[in-house]
Scaffold this motif. Structure first.
Motif, PDB file in Angstrom:
ATOM      1  N   ILE A   1       0.365  -1.329  -0.069  1.00 14.66           N
ATOM      2  CA  ILE A   1       0.330  -0.146  -0.299  1.00 14.66           C
ATOM      3  C   ILE A   1       0.753   1.275  -0.025  1.00 14.66           C
ATOM      4  O   ILE A   1       1.569   1.587   1.162  1.00 14.66           O
ATOM      5  N   THR A   2       1.150   2.157  -1.032  1.00 13.86           N
ATOM      6  CA  THR A   2       1.594   3.450  -1.584  1.00 13.86           C
ATOM      7  C   THR A   2       0.591   4.220  -1.540  1.00 13.86           C
ATOM      8  O   THR A   2      -0.002   4.368  -2.325  1.00 13.86           O
ATOM      9  N   PRO A   3       1.100   5.994  -0.954  1.00 16.55           N
ATOM     10  CA  PRO A   3       0.544   6.830  -1.489  1.00 16.55           C
ATOM     11  C   PRO A   3       0.809   7.644  -2.614  1.00 16.55           C
ATOM     12  O   PRO A   3      -0.205   8.191  -2.658  1.00 16.55           O
ATOM     13  N   ASP A   4       2.313   6.875  -3.722  1.00 14.84           N
ATOM     14  CA  ASP A   4       1.801   7.439  -4.674  1.00 14.84           C
ATOM     15  C   ASP A   4       1.081   5.780  -5.464  1.00 14.84           C
ATOM     16  O   ASP A   4       1.784   4.682  -5.277  1.00 14.84           O
ATOM     17  N   SER A   5       1.318   6.412  -6.628  1.00 18.56           N
ATOM     18  CA  SER A   5       0.296   5.143  -7.422  1.00 18.56           C
ATOM     19  C   SER A   5       1.660   4.802  -7.767  1.00 18.56           C
ATOM     20  O   SER A   5       2.897   4.588  -8.858  1.00 18.56           O
ATOM     21  N   PRO A   6       1.445   3.288  -7.927  1.00 18.24           N
ATOM     22  CA  PRO A   6       3.199   1.946  -8.620  1.00 18.24           C
ATOM     23  C   PRO A   6       3.017   2.090 -10.391  1.00 18.24           C
ATOM     24  O   PRO A   6       3.446   1.825 -11.106  1.00 18.24           O
TER      25      PRO A   6
ATOM     26  N   LEU B   1      -4.650   3.299   8.105  1.00 16.18           N
ATOM     27  CA  LEU B   1      -5.996   2.984   7.975  1.00 16.18           C
ATOM     28  C   LEU B   1      -6.051   3.882   6.707  1.00 16.18           C
ATOM     29  O   LEU B   1      -7.321   3.583   5.235  1.00 16.18           O
ATOM     30  N   GLU B   2      -5.706   4.845   7.365  1.00 16.32           N
ATOM     31  CA  GLU B   2      -6.198   6.410   6.124  1.00 16.32           C
ATOM     32  C   GLU B   2      -5.436   6.139   4.813  1.00 16.32           C
ATOM     33  O   GLU B   2      -6.064   6.106   3.800  1.00 16.32           O
ATOM     34  N   HIS B   3      -4.312   5.601   4.748  1.00 16.89           N
ATOM     35  CA  HIS B   3      -3.433   5.066   3.514  1.00 16.89           C
ATOM     36  C   HIS B   3      -4.639   3.769   2.973  1.00 16.89           C
ATOM     37  O   HIS B   3      -4.396   3.459   1.764  1.00 16.89           O
TER      38      HIS B   3
END
Length: 254
Positions: A11-16, A174-176
């Motif tokens: 789970i990453t805050p930036d798109s893979p 959880l927010e991510h």
């Protein structure tokens, strides 16, 4: 619930998928994210074949997301100002497939433009429905209303009122999990599809829920939410770009 043969992607805050070609562009604006915890066993039968509920610490979630879709456009053409701009409210679940790709599954998508609704239902087999909708802002308070017209169940509705709070500088796990979703799982003429997206990091604010009167979740085949949402977030929005799916996909949405 069968185990996955691979480990889900991080789970990453930036798109893979930052180098996606531009199949479709749009912006999602003034988003309200409401989420309730759910048992994965209850959600699993509602997901497309080849996917299972995505979980965080053994729990999955049901999301009610209200926002403004803005200027949907195809390829590199300018976004459409009228037909491509409308309020929307969706009921969504969280999924992961046999390749480890995390995504969302939409149980319903209420939108206020009949032509895009009819196209999405007919051409892409997405559960769009035509509704009378409105999004209004008064200072730091937003009100989202929706009442279903067609195809039903007629009268299914939602009214969400929230007050925008402080900026989330460091989103928690959880927010991510609830917002950093970089694709959509869907079934298209019997074939599972995955449509990836990319956009800047979400600018998130915590929000206070002032009112929530809705039956869209039960109309989508889920149990009525119990108690207050476990997470209430707001975002002013992001511009979004979608790439070509491996198989024909649909009109993507947050």
């Amino acid at each position: 619930m069968p185990p996955l043969p691979v480990t889900p992607q991080a789970i990453t805050p930036d798109s893979p998928y930052p180098a996606l070609s531009s199949l479709m562009t749009q912006s999602w604006l003034d988003l309200a994210f409401l989420h309730w915890a759910a048992d994965p066993a209850d959600v699993a039968p509602l997901l497309p074949a080849g996917t299972v509920p995505d979980t965080l610490n053994g729990v999955t979630y049901v999301g009610l997301v209200a926002f403004r879709m803005h200027r949907v456009g195809w390829f590199r053409l300018p976004g459409v100002p009228y037909l491509g701009t409308f309020p929307e409210t969706n009921v969504r679940l969280y999924s992961v497939d046999s390749q480890g790709r995390r995504g969302v599954v939409f149980r319903s998508l209420d939108a206020s433009r009949l032509i895009p609704v009819a196209m999405a239902r007919t051409m892409f087999r997405l559960p769009y429905v035509w509704s009378r909708m409105d999004v209004r802002q008064d200072a730091d308070t937003l009100t989202y209303t929706s009442r279903r017209r067609w195809p039903g169940p007629r009268g299914a509705h939602s009214r969400i009122v929230l007050r925008i709070g402080d900026r989330v500088e460091n989103p928690d796990a959880l927010e991510h999990f609830l917002t950093a979703r970089w694709g959509m799982h869907n079934t298209f003429f019997g074939h599972r599809t995955y449509l990836a997206n990319t956009h800047p990091r979400w600018p998130l604010h915590r929000a206070r829920l002032l009112e929530c009167d809705e039956n869209l979740v039960t109309a989508a085949g889920l149990a009525a939410p119990e108690g207050e949402p476990v997470s209430v977030l707001y975002s002013p929005g992001v511009p979004v770009r979608f790439g070509l799916p491996a198989r024909p996909g649909g009109i993507p949405t947050p």
